[in-house]
Motif scaffolding. Structure first.
Motif, PDB file in Angstrom:
ATOM      1  N   TYR A  29      10.757 -15.009 -21.540  1.00  0.00           N
ATOM      2  CA  TYR A  29      11.931 -15.653 -22.129  1.00  0.00           C
ATOM      3  C   TYR A  29      11.781 -15.906 -23.618  1.00  0.00           C
ATOM      4  O   TYR A  29      12.728 -16.328 -24.281  1.00  0.00           O
ATOM      5  CB  TYR A  29      12.245 -16.960 -21.401  1.00  0.00           C
ATOM      6  CG  TYR A  29      12.756 -16.736 -20.001  1.00  0.00           C
ATOM      7  CD1 TYR A  29      14.062 -16.329 -19.782  1.00  0.00           C
ATOM      8  CD2 TYR A  29      11.921 -16.915 -18.900  1.00  0.00           C
ATOM      9  CE1 TYR A  29      14.537 -16.104 -18.488  1.00  0.00           C
ATOM     10  CE2 TYR A  29      12.385 -16.701 -17.609  1.00  0.00           C
ATOM     11  CZ  TYR A  29      13.695 -16.288 -17.403  1.00  0.00           C
ATOM     12  OH  TYR A  29      14.155 -16.068 -16.141  1.00  0.00           O
ATOM     13  N   ASP A  30      10.564 -15.635 -24.152  1.00  0.00           N
ATOM     14  CA  ASP A  30      10.353 -15.764 -25.603  1.00  0.00           C
ATOM     15  C   ASP A  30      10.496 -14.435 -26.323  1.00  0.00           C
ATOM     16  O   ASP A  30      10.311 -14.368 -27.543  1.00  0.00           O
ATOM     17  CB  ASP A  30       8.957 -16.350 -25.882  1.00  0.00           C
ATOM     18  CG  ASP A  30       8.874 -17.827 -25.526  1.00  0.00           C
ATOM     19  OD1 ASP A  30       9.927 -18.486 -25.576  1.00  0.00           O
ATOM     20  OD2 ASP A  30       7.769 -18.315 -25.200  1.00  0.00           O
ATOM     21  N   ASP A  32      12.615 -11.191 -27.894  1.00  0.00           N
ATOM     22  CA  ASP A  32      13.787 -11.271 -28.779  1.00  0.00           C
ATOM     23  C   ASP A  32      15.116 -11.226 -28.040  1.00  0.00           C
ATOM     24  O   ASP A  32      16.056 -11.958 -28.364  1.00  0.00           O
ATOM     25  CB  ASP A  32      13.721 -10.178 -29.845  1.00  0.00           C
ATOM     26  CG  ASP A  32      13.534  -8.786 -29.260  1.00  0.00           C
ATOM     27  OD1 ASP A  32      13.488  -8.662 -28.012  1.00  0.00           O
ATOM     28  OD2 ASP A  32      13.426  -7.817 -30.041  1.00  0.00           O
ATOM     29  N   LYS A  35      15.662 -14.544 -26.239  1.00  0.00           N
ATOM     30  CA  LYS A  35      15.826 -15.630 -27.210  1.00  0.00           C
ATOM     31  C   LYS A  35      17.238 -15.620 -27.803  1.00  0.00           C
ATOM     32  O   LYS A  35      17.837 -16.672 -28.006  1.00  0.00           O
ATOM     33  CB  LYS A  35      14.778 -15.500 -28.315  1.00  0.00           C
ATOM     34  CG  LYS A  35      13.371 -15.911 -27.885  1.00  0.00           C
ATOM     35  CD  LYS A  35      12.351 -15.677 -28.990  1.00  0.00           C
ATOM     36  CE  LYS A  35      12.585 -16.651 -30.141  1.00  0.00           C
ATOM     37  NZ  LYS A  35      11.528 -16.492 -31.160  1.00  0.00           N
ATOM     38  N   ARG A  58      17.723 -20.646 -19.406  1.00  0.00           N
ATOM     39  CA  ARG A  58      17.050 -19.426 -18.948  1.00  0.00           C
ATOM     40  C   ARG A  58      17.794 -18.800 -17.762  1.00  0.00           C
ATOM     41  O   ARG A  58      17.936 -17.566 -17.687  1.00  0.00           O
ATOM     42  CB  ARG A  58      15.604 -19.744 -18.567  1.00  0.00           C
ATOM     43  CG  ARG A  58      14.724 -20.032 -19.776  1.00  0.00           C
ATOM     44  CD  ARG A  58      13.279 -20.257 -19.373  1.00  0.00           C
ATOM     45  NE  ARG A  58      12.415 -20.333 -20.541  1.00  0.00           N
ATOM     46  CZ  ARG A  58      11.093 -20.392 -20.498  1.00  0.00           C
ATOM     47  NH1 ARG A  58      10.469 -20.387 -19.302  1.00  0.00           N
ATOM     48  NH2 ARG A  58      10.373 -20.439 -21.605  1.00  0.00           N
TER      49      ARG A  58
END
Length: 667
Positions: A29-30, A32, A35, A58
């Motif tokens: 979830y981090d 690009d 995000k 999320r």
């Protein structure tokens, strides 16, 4: 099972994990892409994307991506199969939007961010963007109503509970009565450490199915059809793929042969095949079922002759196995008869146009009372107290063909029945609709859309695909119900060509041009009527003159009055009254009896001049003649009466019986 040539471990290195490694982060979830979607979610909900809100953002980002790709691939929310999976995914994300405090539908507003991030790599997202946005907005608008009501009821049911278990029957009531899914109930209560009694929920579900089966058995349905209840309980309903595709792949979930479930069928067997998903339309709503074939890579080929729908949920392919073998659990390929479906589509869309054209021409009292949509024709029954005039039929044809030439797009939306009716959709009186309906719109007028109806059938993409519309029949079905039969496309063209050919043949026989045929036929009919009149006059003159076929008309005195009695062979009954009237004029004062014989039956007329009706009643004399001829009834006035009987060979006796009565009266 053998060893791999190069032993290895499946690391599950999908797109997200590879992206995480390449971008130097430890959480998918981090990356690009996620995000950016999470940031868009935070911006639109005006909430932080970390802390207590992390999980919700999320879920929204992940489920938005999944829903977008599924819709772009042709999957739409439904109550069965993959459509139901999509709906559950969408609704879970929508509930988290609700948790974040979103007051308006959110998911469709995130689609631009999804297309920005992934549209270049997956252009189908860009092409399907309008459909994705419309589907998400419509689904979330509906679900928010369900969610608000469900959460309120859930709060009432769990007031005072800080842990423990919610009763299964309560969870089932939320699901069955208010459409609040079990998984959302479980998800909403998990945060409060409250479990849900799944066993109790399943028990309540089983009881509902038992009650439904009992009600069905009490409806008078065939006991042999009980098998479909077993199938739907074990395998669920069939997902219909045919709105978007003519082909499909599925798994055989049941086979029925000779009224019993079987595990397999072989070459030559006639068998009913049920698969988990199909492009074959099951007969319903007046539209006939699809035909086609089912095959697989093992040599199976089954010819599907028709498709029915059982219990409103199970699509049954009635087939003959031409080659190979089919077994429960087999993967199969399904292919409908595309040309046949195209004809059915055209006829179904034409039925909608016909319905609206009838309402515009005859009045808004017109309502559908039945229909048949087949590949070769269409039939439409509707409420109407009197027959349509030729002008009515011509105008309806013109209106439908005007819409066909306009070639407008046919659009379909999914919505609640109330929303559909609010937008002007026509619903069938007495028809039962579910929580969701398909609304089919087509055609255009100066004021908007020409036709809007609730319909689960298949339709053309554009009205020009209908080609041509031609009414070939109009008549009564019952009191207050009329029926129109019509053809479209090639069938309509062939019908008109056939009529044109027959007109040319008639013109050739009449030695005229096709345009001159009506006048030529009218002239011939007038000539025939003139000749028939002349022939009738000649026969009458011949008969009254005593030269015709039959017994001669001799003037005699009977009982003190002038009397004429005559038997006329092959003399039309409708000419008797005129012949008797002329005989009375010749007599001046007297009685005339004439019997005409045609095909063994006799018709008789008795005339009495005005000066004798006090002593000789024509009706009384007629009854004597009719009785002699083996007949009953007959009647008229004292001076003229007419009747008949089956015994033409007793015509002379009938005349004699009347003569005897007249003679006795004068004695």
């Amino acid at each position: 099972v053998g060893n791999l040539p190069k032993p290895s471990i499946d690391t599950g290195m999908g797109l997200e994990r590879i992206a995480a490694v390449m971008q130097g982060v430890t959480d998918n979830y981090d990356t690009d892409t996620f995000k950016a979607l999470i940031a868009a979610s935070g911006a639109l909900t005006h909430t932080a994307t970390d802390g207590a809100n992390t999980a919700s953002h999320r879920v929204i980002a992940d489920h938005l991506r999944t829903a977008g790709f599924l819709i772009a691939d042709g999957v739409l929310p439904a109550s069965e199969g993959r459509g139901y999976v999509l709906r559950r995914i969408m609704r879970r994300a929508m509930r988290h939007a609700h948790i974040l405090g979103a007051k308006q539908p959110l998911m469709h507003r995130l689609v631009p961010a999804l297309v920005t991030e992934m549209g270049a790599a997956y252009p189908e997202l860009s092409r399907a963007r309008p459909l994705i946005e419309a589907t998400l907005q419509q689904e979330e608008t509906r679900f928010r109503q369900t969610l608000d009501k469900g959460l309120k009821l859930l709060d009432e049911a769990t007031t005072g509970m800080t842990d423990g278990t919610l009763a299964g029957d309560v969870a089932f009531k939320l699901y069955d009565t208010y459409g609040f899914p079990y998984d959302l109930t479980e998800d909403a209560l998990r945060e409060r450490n409250i479990a849900v009694d799944r066993e109790g929920f399943d028990t309540a579900m089983a009881e509902q199915k038992r009650a439904a089966r009992a009600a069905w058995k009490g409806s008078g349905a065939k006991a042999s059809d009980d098998i479909w209840f077993d199938i739907v309980e074990q395998t669920g309903g069939t997902e219909f793929l045919g709105y978007a595709s003519d082909t499909g792949e599925g798994e055989v979930v049941a086979l029925v042969k000779d009224g019993a479930r079987v595990d397999h069928a072989t070459t030559g067997d006639t068998v009913a095949i049920v698969v988990n998903q199909t492009p074959f339309y099951g007969e319903s709503g007046g539209q006939v079922g699809d035909a086609g074939h089912i095959s697989n890579d093992s040599g199976l080929r089954a010819n599907v002759t028709e498709t029915s729908k059982q219990l409103g949920r199970v699509f049954v392919h009635h087939a003959i196995v031409d080659a190979g073998e089919i077994k429960v659990g087999d993967p199969v390929k399904l292919q409908i008869d595309v040309a046949r479906r195209a004809q059915i589509r055209a006829n179904h869309s034409a039925t909608h146009l016909l319905h609206e054209a009838l309402r515009e021409r005859l009045g808004t009292h017109v309502a559908q009372k039945g229909s048949l949509v087949a590949p070769d024709r269409l039939r439409f029954d509707f409420s109407q107290p009197v027959a349509m005039t030729p002008a009515d039929i011509a105008q309806v044809e013109a209106d439908v063909n005007a819409q066909v030439r306009g070639n407008g797009a046919v659009t379909t939306l999914l919505m609640t029945p109330d929303d559909a009716i609010a937008m002007g959709a026509m619903a069938l009186f007495g028809e039962k609709y579910g929580d969701e309906v398909r609304v089919v719109s087509m055609g255009s007028t100066e004021d908007g859309t020409y036709s809007i109806e609730l319909c689960g059938g298949t339709h053309v993409n554009a009205l020009g695909d209908i080609g041509l519309f031609k009414v070939v029949g109009e008549g009564a079905v019952s009191s207050g119900i009329r029926r129109v039969e019509a053809l479209t496309g090639e069938a309509a063209r062939a019908y008109l060509t056939g009529r044109d050919d027959r007109l040319r043949e008639a013109a050739a026989v009449l030695k005229s041009t096709p345009d001159e045929v009506p006048a030529r036929v009218a002239s011939l009919l007038e000539d025939r009527r003139r000749l028939e009149r002349e022939l009738a006059d000649a026969k009458k003159a011949l008969a009254l003159g005593g030269g015709g076929s039959g017994e001669a008309a001799g003037l005699e005195q009977v009982g003190g009055v002038a009397f004429i009695g005559q038997v006329l062979n092959d003399f039309e009954a409708k000419g008797l009254r005129g012949a008797v009237d002329e005989a009375k004029q010749r007599l001046g004062s007297g009685i005339a009896v004439m019997v005409a014989i045609n095909d063994g039956r006799a018709s008789v007329a008795v005339g009495v001049t005005a000066d004798l009706v006090a002593s000789h009643n024509a009706v009384d004399l007629l009854k004597i003649a009719v009785a002699t001829l083996g007949g009953q009834g007959g009647g008229g006035r004292p001076d003229m009466a007419q009747g008949g009987g089956p015994d033409g060979d007793k015509a002379a006796e009938a005349v004699a019986a009347v003569r005897a009565k007249v003679e006795a009266a004068g004695a």
